[in-house]
Write a protein that holds these residues in place. Structure first.
Motif, short mmCIF file in Angstrom:
data_model
loop_
_atom_site.label_atom_id
_atom_site.label_comp_id
_atom_site.label_asym_id
_atom_site.label_seq_id
_atom_site.Cartn_x
_atom_site.Cartn_y
_atom_site.Cartn_z
N SER A 201 0.81 -1.21 0.00
CA SER A 201 0.00 0.00 0.00
C SER A 201 0.85 1.27 0.00
O SER A 201 0.39 2.32 -0.45
CB SER A 201 -0.92 0.02 1.22
OG SER A 201 -0.16 -0.02 2.42
N ARG A 202 2.13 1.16 0.48
CA ARG A 202 2.97 2.37 0.55
C ARG A 202 4.38 2.17 -0.02
O ARG A 202 5.15 3.12 -0.04
CB ARG A 202 3.11 2.84 2.00
CG ARG A 202 1.86 3.47 2.58
CD ARG A 202 2.18 4.21 3.86
NE ARG A 202 3.13 5.28 3.62
CZ ARG A 202 3.72 5.99 4.58
NH1 ARG A 202 3.47 5.72 5.85
NH2 ARG A 202 4.57 6.95 4.30
N THR A 203 4.72 0.96 -0.47
CA THR A 203 6.07 0.71 -0.95
C THR A 203 6.05 0.02 -2.31
O THR A 203 5.06 -0.59 -2.70
CB THR A 203 6.86 -0.18 0.04
OG1 THR A 203 6.24 -1.47 0.10
CG2 THR A 203 6.90 0.45 1.42
N ALA A 204 7.18 0.12 -2.99
CA ALA A 204 7.37 -0.56 -4.27
C ALA A 204 8.83 -0.93 -4.41
O ALA A 204 9.72 -0.23 -3.91
CB ALA A 204 6.92 0.33 -5.43
N ALA A 205 9.10 -2.05 -5.09
CA ALA A 205 10.46 -2.50 -5.34
C ALA A 205 10.51 -3.18 -6.70
O ALA A 205 9.60 -3.93 -7.06
CB ALA A 205 10.93 -3.46 -4.25
N ALA A 206 11.57 -2.89 -7.44
CA ALA A 206 11.74 -3.48 -8.77
C ALA A 206 13.19 -3.91 -8.95
O ALA A 206 14.11 -3.16 -8.60
CB ALA A 206 11.35 -2.48 -9.85
#
Length: 314
Positions: A201-206
């Protein structure tokens, strides 16, 4: 002593109290305002290359760790170094060896009160491990990864692989359907995971590429190399969402929204609304009650002095 000795300090005390009320009134109003917290900035990071490898040597019973990174940045920073070398005791006499060389190796991380983003790009790159000085572990044309976190919106993670990929001298085709394994007899094997992304809901990683490495070079005093290697990694965390408009104080010159009130009883005149209107029509302000109190105190002080004057003359 005479009576004037006591009356004069009392007169002065009332006057001072009135002046204090006049001065303190506006200050008290200013201090009573609501404090509004500012939104926290988000967080972001970006890394072009990260290794976590164990290097076993032929003539020693210990493993030598190879833990290096290229262009690891955290917001707000950026880096564009395109080469990484390392030294390991016992490997090729301690000479430096190339871990990565690329035409483009960029990492950028930004963070504001409304948006945070990590971004990496790697182009025309070759990665080597100890014991394989002439054979690249992997060669690739271009990979990118982006993680974007905006306040009040769903985070987005994206990773792309563009162009050909060669692993241990073999050209391979990678898919998102699962890991790709490359085995070379007498050299070792590599398992590749393509375009790994994750969001909350508040983070992203690629991560554009993640490699599980297990090779047996048997050269330059290196027996085995095992571990992981990550290419083009980006992460972010959303800033705190801005306060809703309903929570914001009214703009200057605007009246705050009135709470619903019960209908007044018959023959009863509502006082609050009229009083506010009278203040606005006569130029009154929030300091008016303090001014009125001060004036009343001055009048009382003057009246007391006039009432005492005849007795002093008698």
């Amino acid at each position: 002593m005479n009576g004037n000795t006591f009356r004069m300090p009392a007169h002065r005390l009332v006057t001072v109290a009135a002046a204090t009320a006049l001065a303190a009134g506006p200050a008290a109003l200013a201090g009573a305002g609501t404090a509004h917290a500012t939104g926290d900035h988000g967080r972001a990071s970006a890394t072009v290359l990260r290794t976590g490898l164990d290097v076993s040597l032929l003539n020693k019973t210990v493993n030598v760790p190879l833990t290096v990174t290229l262009n690891e940045v955290r917001a707000p920073e950026s880096a564009e170094k395109t080469a990484l070398t390392a030294r390991l005791d016992g490997v090729d006499g301690g000479k430096p060896f190339s871990v990565l060389r690329a035409d483009v190796a960029q990492a950028k991380a930004t963070a504001t009160a409304t948006k945070s983003e990590g971004r990496t790009e790697l182009a025309h790159a070759r990665v080597h491990v100890p014991g394989l000085p002439l054979l690249s572990l992997i060669e690739l044309e271009k990979v990118t990864s982006t993680a974007t976190c905006e306040a009040g919106k769903a985070p987005v993670a994206d990773a792309n692989l563009l162009g050909a990929v060669t692993v241990l001298g073999k050209k391979v085709t990678l898919t998102t359907g699962g890991p790709t394994e490359v085995k070379v007899p007498g050299v070792g094997e590599v398992r590749l995971d393509l375009s790994r992304t994750q969001t909350t809901s508040r983070t992203a990683a690629a991560t554009a590429l993640e490699l599980d490495v297990s090779v047996n070079p048997l050269d330059l005093n290196v027996a085995e190399v095992d571990g992981t290697l990550t290419l083009a990694e980006a992460t972010c965390e959303s800033p705190a969402a801005p306060e809703s408009e309903a929570a914001q104080p009214p703009a200057k010159g605007e009246e705050p929204a009135a709470e619903p009130e019960a209908e007044p009883a018959a023959d009863v005149r509502p006082q609050g609304a009229r009083a506010e209107a009278d203040l606005a029509e006569t130029g009154g302000s929030s300091a008016t009650p303090y001014i009125a109190a001060g004036a009343a105190a001055l009048v009382r002080a003057g009246g007391g002095a006039r009432g005492q004057a005849p007795r002093r003359r008698g």
